[in-house]
Design a protein around this motif. Structure first.
Motif, PDB file in Angstrom:
ATOM      1  N   GLN A  17       0.841  -1.199   0.000  1.00 16.19           N
ATOM      2  CA  GLN A  17       0.000   0.000   0.000  1.00 16.19           C
ATOM      3  C   GLN A  17       0.876   1.249   0.000  1.00 16.19           C
ATOM      4  O   GLN A  17       1.887   1.304   0.694  1.00 16.19           O
ATOM      5  N   ALA A  18       0.511   2.224  -0.803  1.00 14.74           N
ATOM      6  CA  ALA A  18       1.277   3.464  -0.886  1.00 14.74           C
ATOM      7  C   ALA A  18       1.240   4.220   0.439  1.00 14.74           C
ATOM      8  O   ALA A  18       0.241   4.199   1.167  1.00 14.74           O
ATOM      9  N   MET A  20       0.682   7.213   1.715  1.00 13.06           N
ATOM     10  CA  MET A  20       0.068   8.509   1.455  1.00 13.06           C
ATOM     11  C   MET A  20      -0.012   9.343   2.728  1.00 13.06           C
ATOM     12  O   MET A  20      -0.506   8.888   3.751  1.00 13.06           O
ATOM     13  N   ALA A  24      -2.210   7.169   5.170  1.00 11.15           N
ATOM     14  CA  ALA A  24      -1.649   5.836   5.416  1.00 11.15           C
ATOM     15  C   ALA A  24      -1.378   5.669   6.907  1.00 11.15           C
ATOM     16  O   ALA A  24      -0.236   5.693   7.370  1.00 11.15           O
ATOM     17  N   GLU A  42       2.697   6.198   7.110  1.00 12.34           N
ATOM     18  CA  GLU A  42       3.393   7.335   6.499  1.00 12.34           C
ATOM     19  C   GLU A  42       4.160   8.157   7.533  1.00 12.34           C
ATOM     20  O   GLU A  42       3.847   8.139   8.727  1.00 12.34           O
ATOM     21  N   GLU A 137       8.457   3.552  -9.763  1.00 16.27           N
ATOM     22  CA  GLU A 137       7.209   4.314  -9.838  1.00 16.27           C
ATOM     23  C   GLU A 137       7.097   5.089 -11.149  1.00 16.27           C
ATOM     24  O   GLU A 137       7.860   6.015 -11.413  1.00 16.27           O
ATOM     25  N   GLY A 143       0.512  11.629  -6.695  1.00 16.71           N
ATOM     26  CA  GLY A 143       1.484  12.071  -5.703  1.00 16.71           C
ATOM     27  C   GLY A 143       2.631  12.838  -6.307  1.00 16.71           C
ATOM     28  O   GLY A 143       2.596  13.277  -7.458  1.00 16.71           O
ATOM     29  N   ALA A 170       4.908   0.376  -9.445  1.00  9.53           N
ATOM     30  CA  ALA A 170       3.954   1.363  -8.926  1.00  9.53           C
ATOM     31  C   ALA A 170       3.592   2.339 -10.034  1.00  9.53           C
ATOM     32  O   ALA A 170       4.426   2.678 -10.871  1.00  9.53           O
ATOM     33  N   GLY A 193      -1.948   2.873  -4.802  1.00  8.53           N
ATOM     34  CA  GLY A 193      -2.212   4.101  -4.066  1.00  8.53           C
ATOM     35  C   GLY A 193      -3.620   4.584  -4.285  1.00  8.53           C
ATOM     36  O   GLY A 193      -4.463   4.549  -3.391  1.00  8.53           O
ATOM     37  N   THR A 194      -3.935   5.002  -5.508  1.00  7.67           N
ATOM     38  CA  THR A 194      -5.259   5.535  -5.802  1.00  7.67           C
ATOM     39  C   THR A 194      -6.354   4.520  -5.517  1.00  7.67           C
ATOM     40  O   THR A 194      -7.424   4.877  -5.014  1.00  7.67           O
TER      41      THR A 194
END
Length: 308
Positions: A17-18, A20, A24, A42, A137, A143, A170, A193-194
């Motif tokens: 999972q990103a 964020m 996050a 995060e 990425e 982001g 990513a 992420g999204t």
């Protein structure tokens, strides 16, 4: 599924999972870990006291592995390394900075370290620094981005061909079909992420979730390509369209002064809602476990159906 990513991180599904900022945290990240992926806490918010509390909450919410991201551009105090070590975290992703800065210290403490890279030069430097893996990425992700963006389709196989460490793809990854594409390019894991923004467990305001579901793949905008500061990809709104055309008058970071109002208040014109192009492929809000199960099932179906 067994890949070097799942074996290295001790997870069932090769999905990360990103990390964020502000988002996050334990409600989202524990759901990711409990569903068999790698939840990440995060630090880009800079709120280290809150981050410490979130790590404590994670231990109460999941018995499965989770990690912490060190976003170097936003947390510049070198004590962040000792902070992460002191929390007993075993997996760290580093991003938005030079991998030479913290990798050796983190690895000396026994942590597994992946670095986020936007190009081949960054990947090679990260490997030289001694990272265990790379998060590669592409520019289609949401982001903060390198202003000279490269798509995931081009970047992942370029990096895979040049390094020996495992690669997580990513940018543009949202389901089993895109996961199969990433694996065909040489990745051994994916980062979302999204897609995580629209998960039931994600704490962002429903206005943002609904905007993602309503979006087309052309409804994001790449901002600040000419600088100063980082570029970024965000949801297209009246505000971000104006920034695209005229620039950010007080600098791009000033656009995040009202982040809480955007993320959790639902006022998408109060700032910038960081969002990837895959917004155009997301059709509904679902629990993390359902997203992951569908992703793994579709991955297997796609791979089995490929021409021989």
């Amino acid at each position: 599924m067994r890949t070097r990513i799942t074996q290295m991180l001790g997870i069932e599904k090769p999905i990360i999972q990103a990390a964020m900022g502000w988002i996050a945290r334990s409600p989202l990240s524990s759901a990711v870990s409990n569903a068999g992926g790698m939840g990440i806490i995060e630090t880009s918010s800079g709120e280290l006291d809150a981050v410490r509390d979130e790590i404590v909450k994670m231990r109460a919410l999941t018995s499965r592995p989770f990690g912490v991201n060190v976003a170097q551009a936003f947390v510049r105090d070198p004590s962040i390394v000792q902070f992460v070590i002191d929390q007993g975290v075993r997996f760290v992703t580093t991003s938005a900075g030079d991998p030479m800065k913290y990798t050796a210290m983190l690895k000396a403490a026994g942590l597994t370290v992946f670095h986020v890279v936007p190009n081949l030069a960054g990947a090679l430097r990260a490997v030289e620094a001694g990272v265990d893996g790379l998060i590669v990425e592409g520019g289609e992700g949401g982001g903060f981005k390198n202003p000279r963006d490269v798509s995931t389709m081009v970047l992942v196989p370029q990096v895979v061909a040049a390094v020996d460490v495992p690669v997580v793809a990513a940018g543009g990854i949202v389901d089993g079909r895109s996961m199969a594409a990433a694996f065909a390019l040489g990745a051994e894991g994916i980062l979302m992420g999204t897609r995580m923004l629209t998960a039931t467990e994600c704490p962002v305001h429903n206005n943002w979730k609904r905007a993602i579901i309503a979006a087309d793949t052309t409804d994001t905008v790449f901002l600040n390509r000419a600088g100063p500061g980082p570029a970024l990809r965000a949801l297209r709104t009246e505000r971000t369209t104006r920034i695209e055309r005229e620039g950010a008058p007080d600098g791009i970071f000033a656009e995040f002064a009202n982040t809480q109002a955007v993320y959790f208040g639902g006022d998408l014109e109060a700032g910038v809602a960081l969002t990837g192009q895959v917004a155009g492929r997301i059709e509904s809000v679902k629990p993390i476990a359902e997203i992951f199960d569908e992703t793994m099932r579709e991955y297997a179906e796609v791979v089995a159906g490929l021409p021989q």
